[in-house]
Design a protein around this motif. Structure first.
Motif, PDB file in Angstrom:
ATOM      1  N   LEU A  95       0.803  -1.220   0.000  1.00 41.02           N
ATOM      2  CA  LEU A  95       0.000   0.000   0.000  1.00 41.02           C
ATOM      3  C   LEU A  95       0.837   1.271   0.000  1.00 41.02           C
ATOM      4  O   LEU A  95       0.352   2.333  -0.376  1.00 41.02           O
ATOM      5  CB  LEU A  95      -0.929   0.021   1.214  1.00 41.02           C
ATOM      6  CG  LEU A  95      -2.252  -0.725   1.064  1.00 41.02           C
ATOM      7  CD1 LEU A  95      -3.006  -0.690   2.376  1.00 41.02           C
ATOM      8  CD2 LEU A  95      -3.101  -0.145  -0.055  1.00 41.02           C
ATOM      9  N   ASP A  96       2.088   1.178   0.446  1.00 32.36           N
ATOM     10  CA  ASP A  96       2.917   2.380   0.510  1.00 32.36           C
ATOM     11  C   ASP A  96       3.657   2.657  -0.796  1.00 32.36           C
ATOM     12  O   ASP A  96       4.532   3.524  -0.854  1.00 32.36           O
ATOM     13  CB  ASP A  96       3.922   2.288   1.660  1.00 32.36           C
ATOM     14  CG  ASP A  96       4.853   1.086   1.542  1.00 32.36           C
ATOM     15  OD1 ASP A  96       4.684   0.277   0.602  1.00 32.36           O
ATOM     16  OD2 ASP A  96       5.751   0.941   2.399  1.00 32.36           O
ATOM     17  N   GLU A  97       3.285   1.949  -1.871  1.00 29.04           N
ATOM     18  CA  GLU A  97       3.914   2.233  -3.158  1.00 29.04           C
ATOM     19  C   GLU A  97       3.525   3.629  -3.639  1.00 29.04           C
ATOM     20  O   GLU A  97       2.451   4.134  -3.314  1.00 29.04           O
ATOM     21  CB  GLU A  97       3.487   1.191  -4.199  1.00 29.04           C
ATOM     22  CG  GLU A  97       4.037  -0.196  -3.912  1.00 29.04           C
ATOM     23  CD  GLU A  97       3.539  -1.228  -4.913  1.00 29.04           C
ATOM     24  OE1 GLU A  97       2.909  -0.815  -5.911  1.00 29.04           O
ATOM     25  OE2 GLU A  97       3.779  -2.423  -4.699  1.00 29.04           O
ATOM     26  N   ARG A  98       4.407   4.218  -4.428  1.00 28.56           N
ATOM     27  CA  ARG A  98       4.144   5.571  -4.913  1.00 28.56           C
ATOM     28  C   ARG A  98       2.999   5.600  -5.909  1.00 28.56           C
ATOM     29  O   ARG A  98       2.198   6.536  -5.941  1.00 28.56           O
ATOM     30  CB  ARG A  98       5.416   6.135  -5.556  1.00 28.56           C
ATOM     31  CG  ARG A  98       5.244   7.546  -6.099  1.00 28.56           C
ATOM     32  CD  ARG A  98       6.532   8.051  -6.692  1.00 28.56           C
ATOM     33  NE  ARG A  98       6.369   9.389  -7.249  1.00 28.56           N
ATOM     34  CZ  ARG A  98       7.337  10.045  -7.876  1.00 28.56           C
ATOM     35  NH1 ARG A  98       8.533   9.500  -8.010  1.00 28.56           N
ATOM     36  NH2 ARG A  98       7.107  11.256  -8.361  1.00 28.56           N
ATOM     37  N   GLU A  99       2.899   4.577  -6.753  1.00 28.13           N
ATOM     38  CA  GLU A  99       1.894   4.535  -7.806  1.00 28.13           C
ATOM     39  C   GLU A  99       1.028   3.287  -7.641  1.00 28.13           C
ATOM     40  O   GLU A  99       1.556   2.173  -7.662  1.00 28.13           O
ATOM     41  CB  GLU A  99       2.553   4.522  -9.188  1.00 28.13           C
ATOM     42  CG  GLU A  99       3.416   5.739  -9.467  1.00 28.13           C
ATOM     43  CD  GLU A  99       4.240   5.611 -10.744  1.00 28.13           C
ATOM     44  OE1 GLU A  99       4.903   6.591 -11.100  1.00 28.13           O
ATOM     45  OE2 GLU A  99       4.200   4.518 -11.370  1.00 28.13           O
ATOM     46  N   THR A 100      -0.246   3.503  -7.495  1.00 27.39           N
ATOM     47  CA  THR A 100      -1.174   2.379  -7.362  1.00 27.39           C
ATOM     48  C   THR A 100      -2.288   2.413  -8.409  1.00 27.39           C
ATOM     49  O   THR A 100      -3.194   1.590  -8.385  1.00 27.39           O
ATOM     50  CB  THR A 100      -1.817   2.379  -5.959  1.00 27.39           C
ATOM     51  OG1 THR A 100      -2.428   3.664  -5.734  1.00 27.39           O
ATOM     52  CG2 THR A 100      -0.766   2.144  -4.874  1.00 27.39           C
ATOM     53  N   ALA A 105      -8.561   1.956  -2.786  1.00 30.04           N
ATOM     54  CA  ALA A 105      -9.300   3.182  -3.121  1.00 30.04           C
ATOM     55  C   ALA A 105      -8.870   4.326  -2.208  1.00 30.04           C
ATOM     56  O   ALA A 105      -8.658   5.461  -2.674  1.00 30.04           O
ATOM     57  CB  ALA A 105     -10.796   2.933  -2.998  1.00 30.04           C
ATOM     58  N   ARG A 106      -8.723   4.052  -0.933  1.00 29.26           N
ATOM     59  CA  ARG A 106      -8.316   5.115  -0.003  1.00 29.26           C
ATOM     60  C   ARG A 106      -6.882   5.545  -0.255  1.00 29.26           C
ATOM     61  O   ARG A 106      -6.535   6.711  -0.072  1.00 29.26           O
ATOM     62  CB  ARG A 106      -8.520   4.638   1.427  1.00 29.26           C
ATOM     63  CG  ARG A 106     -10.001   4.570   1.807  1.00 29.26           C
ATOM     64  CD  ARG A 106     -10.247   3.986   3.159  1.00 29.26           C
ATOM     65  NE  ARG A 106     -11.671   4.107   3.503  1.00 29.26           N
ATOM     66  CZ  ARG A 106     -12.403   3.123   4.024  1.00 29.26           C
ATOM     67  NH1 ARG A 106     -11.852   1.937   4.277  1.00 29.26           N
ATOM     68  NH2 ARG A 106     -13.680   3.319   4.309  1.00 29.26           N
ATOM     69  N   ARG A 107      -6.048   4.601  -0.683  1.00 29.18           N
ATOM     70  CA  ARG A 107      -4.674   4.976  -1.039  1.00 29.18           C
ATOM     71  C   ARG A 107      -4.678   5.902  -2.245  1.00 29.18           C
ATOM     72  O   ARG A 107      -3.903   6.865  -2.309  1.00 29.18           O
ATOM     73  CB  ARG A 107      -3.857   3.715  -1.337  1.00 29.18           C
ATOM     74  CG  ARG A 107      -2.457   3.971  -1.875  1.00 29.18           C
ATOM     75  CD  ARG A 107      -1.595   4.650  -0.834  1.00 29.18           C
ATOM     76  NE  ARG A 107      -0.281   4.989  -1.355  1.00 29.18           N
ATOM     77  CZ  ARG A 107       0.007   6.100  -2.016  1.00 29.18           C
ATOM     78  NH1 ARG A 107      -0.944   7.005  -2.244  1.00 29.18           N
ATOM     79  NH2 ARG A 107       1.222   6.341  -2.444  1.00 29.18           N
ATOM     80  N   LEU A 108      -5.539   5.643  -3.207  1.00 26.41           N
ATOM     81  CA  LEU A 108      -5.617   6.495  -4.394  1.00 26.41           C
ATOM     82  C   LEU A 108      -6.080   7.908  -4.041  1.00 26.41           C
ATOM     83  O   LEU A 108      -5.663   8.886  -4.672  1.00 26.41           O
ATOM     84  CB  LEU A 108      -6.585   5.889  -5.413  1.00 26.41           C
ATOM     85  CG  LEU A 108      -6.086   4.666  -6.185  1.00 26.41           C
ATOM     86  CD1 LEU A 108      -7.244   3.996  -6.922  1.00 26.41           C
ATOM     87  CD2 LEU A 108      -4.996   5.059  -7.167  1.00 26.41           C
ATOM     88  N   MET A 109      -6.926   8.042  -3.048  1.00 24.68           N
ATOM     89  CA  MET A 109      -7.462   9.349  -2.687  1.00 24.68           C
ATOM     90  C   MET A 109      -6.577  10.119  -1.717  1.00 24.68           C
ATOM     91  O   MET A 109      -6.823  11.294  -1.457  1.00 24.68           O
ATOM     92  CB  MET A 109      -8.854   9.186  -2.064  1.00 24.68           C
ATOM     93  CG  MET A 109      -9.904   8.695  -3.029  1.00 24.68           C
ATOM     94  SD  MET A 109     -11.563   8.620  -2.290  1.00 24.68           S
ATOM     95  CE  MET A 109     -11.371   7.206  -1.182  1.00 24.68           C
TER      96      MET A 109
END
Length: 427
Positions: A204-209, A240-244
């Protein structure tokens, strides 16, 4: 006088106390925590392959067919511009991925110099084909791991630029799950193995998801959560929350690609319920904020700037954006709007003006200018086809049936090219 160190009895006593504390903590921990600890102690791989209940990926269909916004003639002119006319030497996987995503695995062309969908698929999935374009010093695009097959990515020669972009591109292109993937010495793998390795190594801590979200969303529903290679549980809610998270401008493509990925997850949730009600509400609210921002940040000529997220403030202090960045922003917004319900649309006049600007801009480019900025303009072709509810390859096949390839015209266009065209940054 020498200082005396701790005696062995004291050391043993400390160890007994630590062990007792650890045992107590283990006994009061949750069942999930105990399972993770057992896996780490035994060095057991915690990853379990995720069921994939389909052999071809899902497709989120566009919601409109608007010839009043995109005529047949304009769609044909734009698709003609973004045909994959690539030089074979040091051929960028990034260019091929974008072309394949736009055109699909079954695309064919009358122009013999244009790569077909089958040729693009083979280039990306067969190390032997890839190695014909690159020297032996270039790392293989298809990477063999003890746990499976991965894709070499990063801003280095011969690599896919973004994590999971290779996978998302083949997936959106309609590649079969059993598509063979040949590494330098491994010949029994398939796209299935790449999907599973991506599920294993995602964090989840990747820069690009953005592309990971699309890949998983188009393959694994109705699965909503799964265990990754680090033992942690992942879910579409978390993605989804990571994207936001964070500022809208900080995502890939001036923050526009995360919008497309989020809209895709909402559309998939409509059928497969992969998001919780709370997460879906959060995503919908986020998309409403994007709608409001682009309603007020569009310039009079129809383009959206890279700081579209600022709303009306973007017009007060205009940025001096290079053309390719404006194409990225405008093309990507038109793309996600094609799969969005009307409640998430800005006024139709905004969409119409954006269409007029992007069509005129794309048609005005020379073939060399398109080739140097291919990744950006490929999204224009994809967006316009979505607004006509047609796949580019299908439309082009029908178009060429009545408008055959003209080799003389192609030669004249090539001869008229400027000597030098600046190549923009990779997308």
């Amino acid at each position: 006088m020498k200082r005396r160190g701790p005696t062995w009895i004291a050391v043993l006593g400390v160890q007994v106390v630590v062990a007792a504390a650890f045992a107590t903590a283990y006994e009061v921990s949750s069942p999930l925590s105990k399972e993770v600890l057992r896996e780490e102690w035994s060095l057991q791989d915690p990853f379990e392959p995720v069921p994939i209940p389909r052999t071809t990926p899902l497709r989120v269909e566009p919601l409109y067919d608007r010839p009043d916004l995109v005529s047949d003639e304009d769609l044909a002119a734009v698709l003609d511009q973004v045909q994959p006319r690539f030089e074979k030497e040091r051929l960028s996987p990034n260019h091929v991925e974008h072309a394949l995503r736009t055109w699909g695995v079954g695309a064919t062309f009358q122009n013999p110099a244009v790569m077909s969908g089958a040729e693009m698929t083979a280039y990306l999935t067969d190390h032997a084909r890839f190695s014909q374009a690159w020297s032996e010093e270039t790392a293989p695009l298809v990477q063999e791991r003890p746990t499976g097959i991965a894709i070499n990515w990063g801003r280095i020669a011969g690599a896919s630029v973004h994590h999971d972009h290779w996978l998302a591109s083949l997936t959106e292109a309609g590649a079969h799950l059993e598509t063979p993937v040949y590494g330098p010495s491994r010949y029994e793998s398939s796209l299935y193995d790449v999907v599973q390795e991506s599920l294993r190594d995602f964090r989840l801590d990747e820069r690009e998801t953005e592309w990971t979200a699309m890949s998983f969303g188009l393959w694994i529903p109705p699965t909503r959560s799964w265990k990754g290679g680090d033992g942690r549980y992942m879910s579409f809610d978390l993605i989804a929350r990571r994207l936001m998270r964070g500022q809208k401008e900080l995502g890939v493509c001036s923050g526009t690609h995360r919008v497309y990925s989020l809209m895709l997850l909402v559309r998939l949730d409509d059928e497969f319920h992969i998001l919780s009600e709370t997460a879906r509400t959060e995503v919908w609210t986020y998309l409403e904020s994007v709608r409001d921002a682009i309603t007020h940040s569009q310039f009079e000529d129809g383009h959206w700037p890279t700081n579209w997220w600022a709303g009306a403030a973007a017009l007060e202090d205009p940025r001096d954006d290079p053309l390719y960045k404006v194409v990225i922003t405008t093309g990507h917004h038109l793309e996600w709007l094609a799969i969005a319900p009307t409640e998430l649309h800005p006024p139709e006049e905004n969409i119409r003006k954006g269409m007029e600007w992007i069509i005129a801009t794309t048609k005005s480019q020379t073939l060399k200018e398109i080739r140097s900025r291919y990744t950006f303009f490929s999204h224009v072709g994809a967006a316009l086809a979505l607004w006509r509810n047609v796949r580019p390859a299908d439309f082009w096949r029908d178009w060429e049936a009545t408008h055959p390839f003209d080799a003389e015209r192609e030669a004249i266009r090539a001869a008229a090219e400027p000597a030098e065209v600046e190549t923009e940054s990779a997308h």
